[in-house]
Design a protein around this motif. Structure first.
Motif, PDB file in Angstrom:
ATOM      1  N   THR A 269       0.844  -1.198   0.000  1.00  0.00           N
ATOM      2  CA  THR A 269       0.000   0.000   0.000  1.00  0.00           C
ATOM      3  C   THR A 269       0.877   1.244   0.000  1.00  0.00           C
ATOM      4  OG1 THR A 269      -1.649  -1.245   1.254  1.00  0.00           O
ATOM      5  CG2 THR A 269      -1.973   1.114   1.093  1.00  0.00           C
ATOM      6  N   LYS A 271       0.287   4.346  -0.753  1.00  0.00           N
ATOM      7  CA  LYS A 271      -0.272   5.593  -0.224  1.00  0.00           C
ATOM      8  C   LYS A 271      -0.147   5.688   1.291  1.00  0.00           C
ATOM      9  CE  LYS A 271      -4.927   3.590  -0.272  1.00  0.00           C
ATOM     10  NZ  LYS A 271      -6.245   3.605  -0.966  1.00  0.00           N
ATOM     11  N   ASP A 278      -4.820  -0.904   3.827  1.00  0.00           N
ATOM     12  CA  ASP A 278      -5.968  -0.055   3.496  1.00  0.00           C
ATOM     13  C   ASP A 278      -7.198  -0.617   4.212  1.00  0.00           C
ATOM     14  OD1 ASP A 278      -8.058   1.381   2.405  1.00  0.00           O
ATOM     15  OD2 ASP A 278      -7.261   1.345   0.361  1.00  0.00           O
ATOM     16  N   GLU A 303      -6.367  -1.647 -11.181  1.00  0.00           N
ATOM     17  CA  GLU A 303      -5.840  -0.408 -10.590  1.00  0.00           C
ATOM     18  C   GLU A 303      -6.398  -0.200  -9.184  1.00  0.00           C
ATOM     19  OE1 GLU A 303      -5.209  -0.585 -14.734  1.00  0.00           O
ATOM     20  OE2 GLU A 303      -7.129  -0.681 -13.664  1.00  0.00           O
ATOM     21  N   GLN A 304      -7.667  -0.511  -8.973  1.00  0.00           N
ATOM     22  CA  GLN A 304      -8.260  -0.369  -7.633  1.00  0.00           C
ATOM     23  C   GLN A 304      -7.627  -1.345  -6.649  1.00  0.00           C
ATOM     24  OE1 GLN A 304     -12.338  -0.953  -8.943  1.00  0.00           O
ATOM     25  NE2 GLN A 304     -12.872   1.170  -8.432  1.00  0.00           N
ATOM     26  N   ASP A 307      -4.087  -0.078  -5.842  1.00  0.00           N
ATOM     27  CA  ASP A 307      -4.118   1.115  -4.996  1.00  0.00           C
ATOM     28  C   ASP A 307      -4.353   0.745  -3.539  1.00  0.00           C
ATOM     29  OD1 ASP A 307      -4.432   4.163  -4.602  1.00  0.00           O
ATOM     30  OD2 ASP A 307      -6.334   3.380  -3.802  1.00  0.00           O
TER      31      ASP A 307
END
Length: 367
Positions: A269, A271, A278, A303-304, A307
Motif C-alpha cells: 500500500t 499511499k 488499506d 488499478e483499484q 491502490d
C-alpha cells in the motif's frame, strides 16, 4: 449433480511467535530511510493504529487477532471433514516460487498425485519460528487434469503442471493454507488441487541488480526498468471461478473451493508509506461478504486492487465467482493497522443453514 463447499481464508498470520507479528513489516519499515520521519513517531499514526500498538507494542492486539483466525480455521476444517469432498481446489498466488522469468502463467492447475513439501516458516520472514516437518500433500493427476480440461474446453486457457517447475514444494499460499487447516496436527487426508493465480502481475518481486533479494523487503518494487506483464483481470478471475463451480455441479463431484490470501497488505500500500494496510477498503470488502452479494467484485479493476494493496485478493475474486448466488454462513475477521494485513476466514455452506455468524477481533467493527 455435484455439490460445493466454499472457504475464504488467509495463508499468513497464524505462524511464528506472537511477539514478532509486527516485525512483518511494520518494525522493518520504521527503521527504513525511505519512511517519512514524521511517520516513525506513533503520535502521527491513525488513532486506531495507536490504540492497537498501546503500551505493549501490539502484544494484546496480536493475541486477539490470531485467536480469532485460529477459531475460524478450526471451524473451516470441521466443515471440510463433514462435507467428505472428492477434492479441495485452492486458489493461491505464486510469489516467484514455482514460476519465474522463464514462465509466469496467469493461471495454472497443479495435477500431481502426491507432493512432499519442505518446511516453511523460518528464516528472515519468521525469525524464531519452530522448524516444521515436511508436509505430504495428497493430490490427483487425474482429477487435476480433468479440472484443467474442463476449464480449457470452456474457453479458459489455463496451464496444467504434472510436476513442479522450480521448487520441490508448492508455494507458501498452498502449503500454509493446508497447515492452517490442520492446526491440531491430525493430518490432511483430502485430495488437493492447487490452482495458481498470478496475483502480483506487474508488481511481482523479480530480483534485479538493485534488489537482488526482493523477498526480504517490506514494500513494492518501484522504478523497475522493465516490469513483468500484468496478471489476470478481476473479471476474468471471477468468471474462471464461476466456471470451476459449473464443472463441479455438472459432474459427479463433491468439491471444496478455497480462495486463499490476506486482504490489503501494508507492504503493497504505497499511499500509506507501507506502514499500514488499506483498512477502509477492506471494510468495504467485508460489507460485501456480509451482504452475501459478491457479484460486484467482477467490476473491480486491477488499478483499484493495486491502490489498496489488495493484489492477492484475486484469489478471493475467483472464490466469489464460484460462490455466485450463495451466502456465507460464518465470518471470522481480524483487522489491525499494525500487522501487514487484515485477514478473514469465511465459510459458504453447501446447504443454507440459517443466520450469519460474525466474529471479529475488534467488536467495534461495524459494516
Amino acid at each position: 449433480m455435484g455439490e460445493i463447499l466454499g472457504i475464504g481464508c488467509t495463508h499468513t498470520g497464524v505462524m511464528g511467535p506472537i511477539e514478532r507479528m509486527a516485525d512483518i513489516y511494520l518494525r522493518q519499515n520504521l527503521k527504513s530511510d525511505l519512511t517519512p520521519a514524521h511517520l516513525k513517531d506513533p503520535a502521527n499514526w491513525p488513532a486506531q493504529m495507536r490504540e492497537e500498538w498501546a503500551d505493549d507494542e501490539g502484544l494484546e492486539t496480536a493475541r486477539a487477532y490470531r485467536a480469532n483466525l485460529v477459531e475460524g480455521f478450526r471451524a473451516a476444517r470441521k466443515a471440510i471433514d463433514d462435507f467428505h469432498p472428492d477434492f479441495v481446489a485452492i486458489f493461491g498466488d505464486d510469489q516467484y516460487e514455482n514460476f519465474k522469468e522463464d514462465l509466469i502463467p496467469p493461471f495454472c492447475v497443479m495435477a500431481i498425485d502426491e507432493q512432499v513439501c519442505g518446511p516453511r516458516g523460518r528464516g528472515p520472514m519468521f525469525p524464531g519460528a519452530p522448524e516444521q516437518a515436511p508436509l505430504t500433500v495428497k493430490g490427483s493427476k487425474e482429477i487435476g487434469t480433468q479440472v484443467a480440461r474442463g476449464l480449457i474446453d470452456a474457453g479458459f486457457d489455463v496451464g496444467c503442471s504434472w510436476k513442479l517447475h522450480h521448487e520441490e514444494t508448492y508455494g507458501h499460499a498452498f502449503v500454509n493454507t493446508i497447515r492452517f487447516l490442520d492446526l491440531d496436527s491430525k493430518g490432511f487426508p483430502h485430495t488437493v488441487i492447487p490452482i495458481s493465480v498470478n496475483c502480483y502481475g506487474s508488481d511481482l518481486r523479480v530480483p534485479n541488480s538493485a534488489n537482488p533479494n526482493p523477498a526480504r523487503i517490506g514494500r513494492r518494487l518501484e522504478n523497475q526498468p522493465i516490469q513483468p506483464p500484468p496478471g489476470p483481470s478481476p473479471w476474468r478471475c471471477y468468471d474462471l471461478g464461476k466456471q470451476l463451480a459449473k464443472f463441479i455441479v455438472d459432474g459427479p463431484w463433491r468439491g471444496v473451493v478455497i480462495g486463499s490470501s490476506s486482504w490489503s497488505h501494508a507492504s503493497l500500500t504505497t499511499k500509506n508509506h507501507y506502514l499500514w494496510p488499506d483498512v477502509t477498503t477492506d471494510r468495504q470488502r467485508l460489507a460485501d461478504v456480509k451482504s452475501g452479494d459478491l457479484s460486484g467484485w467482477r467490476a473491480i479493476t486491477t488499478e483499484q486492487l493495486h491502490d489498496a494493496g489488495q493484489h492477492e485478493f484475486l484469489n478471493w475474486v475467483c472464490l466469489a465467482g464460484a460462490m455466485e448466488g450463495r451466502k456465507p454462513e460464518s465470518i471470522w475477521y481480524s483487522e489491525a493497522h499494525i500487522f501487514n494485513s487484515d485477514r478473514a476466514v469465511v465459510t459458504f455452506p453447501a446447504q443454507p443453514s440459517g443466520a450469519l455468524q460474525f466474529r471479529s477481533n475488534r467488536p467495534a467493527v461495524s459494516v
